[in-house]
Design a protein around this motif. Structure first.
Motif, PDB file in Angstrom:
ATOM      1  N   VAL A   1       0.844  -1.194   0.000  1.00 14.04           N
ATOM      2  CA  VAL A   1       0.000   0.000   0.000  1.00 14.04           C
ATOM      3  C   VAL A   1       0.883   1.249   0.000  1.00 14.04           C
ATOM      4  O   VAL A   1       1.979   1.249   0.561  1.00 14.04           O
ATOM      5  CB  VAL A   1      -0.964   0.057   1.209  1.00 14.04           C
ATOM      6  CG1 VAL A   1      -1.932  -1.116   1.196  1.00 14.04           C
ATOM      7  CG2 VAL A   1      -0.225   0.103   2.516  1.00 14.04           C
ATOM      8  N   PRO A   2       0.391   2.331  -0.631  1.00 16.01           N
ATOM      9  CA  PRO A   2       1.133   3.594  -0.562  1.00 16.01           C
ATOM     10  C   PRO A   2       0.999   4.199   0.832  1.00 16.01           C
ATOM     11  O   PRO A   2      -0.040   4.068   1.485  1.00 16.01           O
ATOM     12  CB  PRO A   2       0.457   4.470  -1.613  1.00 16.01           C
ATOM     13  CG  PRO A   2      -0.896   3.876  -1.823  1.00 16.01           C
ATOM     14  CD  PRO A   2      -0.792   2.426  -1.457  1.00 16.01           C
ATOM     15  N   CYS A   3       2.070   4.830   1.271  1.00 16.28           N
ATOM     16  CA  CYS A   3       2.117   5.367   2.625  1.00 16.28           C
ATOM     17  C   CYS A   3       2.724   6.761   2.612  1.00 16.28           C
ATOM     18  O   CYS A   3       3.765   6.973   1.987  1.00 16.28           O
ATOM     19  CB  CYS A   3       2.953   4.426   3.481  1.00 16.28           C
ATOM     20  SG  CYS A   3       3.267   5.014   5.135  1.00 16.28           S
ATOM     21  N   ILE A   4       2.098   7.688   3.302  1.00 18.47           N
ATOM     22  CA  ILE A   4       2.659   9.012   3.504  1.00 18.47           C
ATOM     23  C   ILE A   4       3.590   8.937   4.706  1.00 18.47           C
ATOM     24  O   ILE A   4       3.232   8.383   5.747  1.00 18.47           O
ATOM     25  CB  ILE A   4       1.558  10.054   3.769  1.00 18.47           C
ATOM     26  CG1 ILE A   4       0.591  10.129   2.605  1.00 18.47           C
ATOM     27  CG2 ILE A   4       2.177  11.426   4.060  1.00 18.47           C
ATOM     28  CD1 ILE A   4      -0.649  10.964   2.889  1.00 18.47           C
ATOM     29  N   ILE A   5       4.763   9.514   4.551  1.00 19.40           N
ATOM     30  CA  ILE A   5       5.730   9.543   5.652  1.00 19.40           C
ATOM     31  C   ILE A   5       5.423  10.784   6.481  1.00 19.40           C
ATOM     32  O   ILE A   5       5.718  11.909   6.078  1.00 19.40           O
ATOM     33  CB  ILE A   5       7.165   9.557   5.121  1.00 19.40           C
ATOM     34  CG1 ILE A   5       7.386   8.295   4.267  1.00 19.40           C
ATOM     35  CG2 ILE A   5       8.156   9.629   6.276  1.00 19.40           C
ATOM     36  CD1 ILE A   5       8.667   8.301   3.489  1.00 19.40           C
ATOM     37  N   GLY A   6       4.819  10.563   7.615  1.00 18.87           N
ATOM     38  CA  GLY A   6       4.378  11.656   8.471  1.00 18.87           C
ATOM     39  C   GLY A   6       5.481  12.192   9.361  1.00 18.87           C
ATOM     40  O   GLY A   6       6.611  11.695   9.368  1.00 18.87           O
ATOM     41  N   ASN A   7       5.126  13.197  10.103  1.00 18.11           N
ATOM     42  CA  ASN A   7       6.061  13.814  11.039  1.00 18.11           C
ATOM     43  C   ASN A   7       6.389  12.858  12.184  1.00 18.11           C
ATOM     44  O   ASN A   7       5.578  12.005  12.553  1.00 18.11           O
ATOM     45  CB  ASN A   7       5.460  15.092  11.620  1.00 18.11           C
ATOM     46  CG  ASN A   7       5.101  16.083  10.532  1.00 18.11           C
ATOM     47  OD1 ASN A   7       5.771  16.160   9.510  1.00 18.11           O
ATOM     48  ND2 ASN A   7       4.037  16.831  10.738  1.00 18.11           N
ATOM     49  N   THR A   8       7.564  13.017  12.756  1.00 12.61           N
ATOM     50  CA  THR A   8       7.959  12.239  13.921  1.00 12.61           C
ATOM     51  C   THR A   8       6.958  12.482  15.054  1.00 12.61           C
ATOM     52  O   THR A   8       6.579  13.616  15.318  1.00 12.61           O
ATOM     53  CB  THR A   8       9.374  12.633  14.370  1.00 12.61           C
ATOM     54  OG1 THR A   8      10.274  12.362  13.293  1.00 12.61           O
ATOM     55  CG2 THR A   8       9.805  11.868  15.604  1.00 12.61           C
ATOM     56  N   GLY A   9       6.505  11.409  15.672  1.00 13.65           N
ATOM     57  CA  GLY A   9       5.570  11.524  16.783  1.00 13.65           C
ATOM     58  C   GLY A   9       4.114  11.646  16.380  1.00 13.65           C
ATOM     59  O   GLY A   9       3.236  11.659  17.238  1.00 13.65           O
ATOM     60  N   ALA A  10       3.822  11.710  15.088  1.00 10.43           N
ATOM     61  CA  ALA A  10       2.434  11.834  14.632  1.00 10.43           C
ATOM     62  C   ALA A  10       1.679  10.530  14.871  1.00 10.43           C
ATOM     63  O   ALA A  10       2.268   9.451  14.953  1.00 10.43           O
ATOM     64  CB  ALA A  10       2.399  12.188  13.144  1.00 10.43           C
ATOM     65  N   ASP A  11       0.376  10.627  14.986  1.00  8.91           N
ATOM     66  CA  ASP A  11      -0.465   9.439  15.089  1.00  8.91           C
ATOM     67  C   ASP A  11      -0.610   8.791  13.721  1.00  8.91           C
ATOM     68  O   ASP A  11      -0.636   9.475  12.696  1.00  8.91           O
ATOM     69  CB  ASP A  11      -1.853   9.808  15.624  1.00  8.91           C
ATOM     70  CG  ASP A  11      -1.825  10.262  17.065  1.00  8.91           C
ATOM     71  OD1 ASP A  11      -0.947   9.812  17.823  1.00  8.91           O
ATOM     72  OD2 ASP A  11      -2.684  11.085  17.444  1.00  8.91           O
ATOM     73  N   ALA A  12      -0.728   7.481  13.702  1.00  2.00           N
ATOM     74  CA  ALA A  12      -0.945   6.748  12.452  1.00  2.00           C
ATOM     75  C   ALA A  12      -2.411   6.874  12.044  1.00  2.00           C
ATOM     76  O   ALA A  12      -3.308   6.857  12.898  1.00  2.00           O
ATOM     77  CB  ALA A  12      -0.567   5.290  12.635  1.00  2.00           C
ATOM     78  N   LEU A  13      -2.646   7.002  10.727  1.00  5.69           N
ATOM     79  CA  LEU A  13      -4.001   7.069  10.173  1.00  5.69           C
ATOM     80  C   LEU A  13      -4.145   6.008   9.089  1.00  5.69           C
ATOM     81  O   LEU A  13      -3.225   5.788   8.297  1.00  5.69           O
ATOM     82  CB  LEU A  13      -4.285   8.437   9.553  1.00  5.69           C
ATOM     83  CG  LEU A  13      -4.281   9.643  10.462  1.00  5.69           C
ATOM     84  CD1 LEU A  13      -4.463  10.917   9.644  1.00  5.69           C
ATOM     85  CD2 LEU A  13      -5.374   9.523  11.511  1.00  5.69           C
ATOM     86  N   LEU A  14      -5.300   5.389   9.035  1.00 10.36           N
ATOM     87  CA  LEU A  14      -5.611   4.396   8.013  1.00 10.36           C
ATOM     88  C   LEU A  14      -6.703   4.974   7.126  1.00 10.36           C
ATOM     89  O   LEU A  14      -7.843   5.131   7.557  1.00 10.36           O
ATOM     90  CB  LEU A  14      -6.067   3.094   8.673  1.00 10.36           C
ATOM     91  CG  LEU A  14      -6.391   1.934   7.752  1.00 10.36           C
ATOM     92  CD1 LEU A  14      -5.169   1.517   6.952  1.00 10.36           C
ATOM     93  CD2 LEU A  14      -6.924   0.763   8.563  1.00 10.36           C
ATOM     94  N   GLY A  15      -6.349   5.320   5.883  1.00 10.63           N
ATOM     95  CA  GLY A  15      -7.270   5.975   4.967  1.00 10.63           C
ATOM     96  C   GLY A  15      -7.978   5.019   4.025  1.00 10.63           C
ATOM     97  O   GLY A  15      -7.877   3.789   4.134  1.00 10.63           O
ATOM     98  N   ALA A  16      -8.657   5.593   3.036  1.00 10.85           N
ATOM     99  CA  ALA A  16      -9.533   4.854   2.138  1.00 10.85           C
ATOM    100  C   ALA A  16      -8.799   3.893   1.207  1.00 10.85           C
ATOM    101  O   ALA A  16      -9.298   2.804   0.926  1.00 10.85           O
ATOM    102  CB  ALA A  16     -10.371   5.834   1.319  1.00 10.85           C
ATOM    103  N   VAL A  17      -7.625   4.271   0.704  1.00  7.57           N
ATOM    104  CA  VAL A  17      -6.928   3.410  -0.268  1.00  7.57           C
ATOM    105  C   VAL A  17      -6.571   2.058   0.331  1.00  7.57           C
ATOM    106  O   VAL A  17      -6.888   1.013  -0.257  1.00  7.57           O
ATOM    107  CB  VAL A  17      -5.705   4.135  -0.867  1.00  7.57           C
ATOM    108  CG1 VAL A  17      -4.849   3.192  -1.695  1.00  7.57           C
ATOM    109  CG2 VAL A  17      -6.168   5.319  -1.724  1.00  7.57           C
ATOM    110  N   PRO A  18      -5.908   1.994   1.505  1.00  7.35           N
ATOM    111  CA  PRO A  18      -5.635   0.664   2.057  1.00  7.35           C
ATOM    112  C   PRO A  18      -6.907  -0.107   2.418  1.00  7.35           C
ATOM    113  O   PRO A  18      -6.946  -1.331   2.288  1.00  7.35           O
ATOM    114  CB  PRO A  18      -4.779   0.929   3.297  1.00  7.35           C
ATOM    115  CG  PRO A  18      -4.668   2.385   3.458  1.00  7.35           C
ATOM    116  CD  PRO A  18      -5.264   3.049   2.274  1.00  7.35           C
ATOM    117  N   LEU A  19      -7.952   0.599   2.842  1.00 10.82           N
ATOM    118  CA  LEU A  19      -9.215  -0.097   3.123  1.00 10.82           C
ATOM    119  C   LEU A  19      -9.746  -0.755   1.855  1.00 10.82           C
ATOM    120  O   LEU A  19     -10.225  -1.890   1.883  1.00 10.82           O
ATOM    121  CB  LEU A  19     -10.251   0.866   3.704  1.00 10.82           C
ATOM    122  CG  LEU A  19      -9.946   1.418   5.095  1.00 10.82           C
ATOM    123  CD1 LEU A  19     -11.007   2.430   5.508  1.00 10.82           C
ATOM    124  CD2 LEU A  19      -9.835   0.304   6.116  1.00 10.82           C
TER     125      LEU A  19
END
Length: 118
Positions: free
Chosen positions: A78-96
């Motif tokens: 799955v494509p993944c956005i590399i978020g900021n250090t310490g950010a919470d993980a989010l599960l969006g529509a594409v992986p679903l």
């Protein structure tokens, strides 16, 4: 709709390293969003970047990578956005969609979908 989180594993595309992640299910988001430190531990580097418009109108560029995601006995890249250090993980529509999952907001869980081929 209420908010809820799910637990799954993410890893490098070779499948050599995996890590457990708990992510907020966010159908308003398109992609999987993981904090930088998770991807660093897995040895996953950005393969490109995309510009994203934030709710306040600002445009920010984030690195993106492909990761292997494991959930309920299935594995998909799955494509993944590399978020900021310490950010919470989010599960969006594409992986679903990759996992053929829908949201059951009443019971706060993900449920399997039958895919349509029409």
């Amino acid at each position: 709709m209420g908010q809820f989180s799910v637990q799954f594993e993410v890893g490098d595309l070779q499948g050599t390293r995996f890590e457990q992640v708990v992510a907020l299910v966010d159908t308003g988001a398109a992609y999987l969003w993981l904090p930088r430190e998770v991807l660093d531990r897995l040895g996953v580097a950005p393969s490109g970047s995309r510009e994203f418009e934030l709710a306040d109108g600002r445009v920010i560029e984030y690195g993106m990578a492909q990761v292997m995601m494991r959930f309920q006995g299935e594995s998909w890249a799955v494509p993944c956005i590399i978020g900021n250090t310490g950010a919470d993980a989010l599960l969006g529509a594409v992986p679903l969609e990759n996992f053929a999952l829908a949201i059951d907001p009443v019971n706060q869980r993900l449920i399997p979908l039958r895919m349509l081929l029409k």
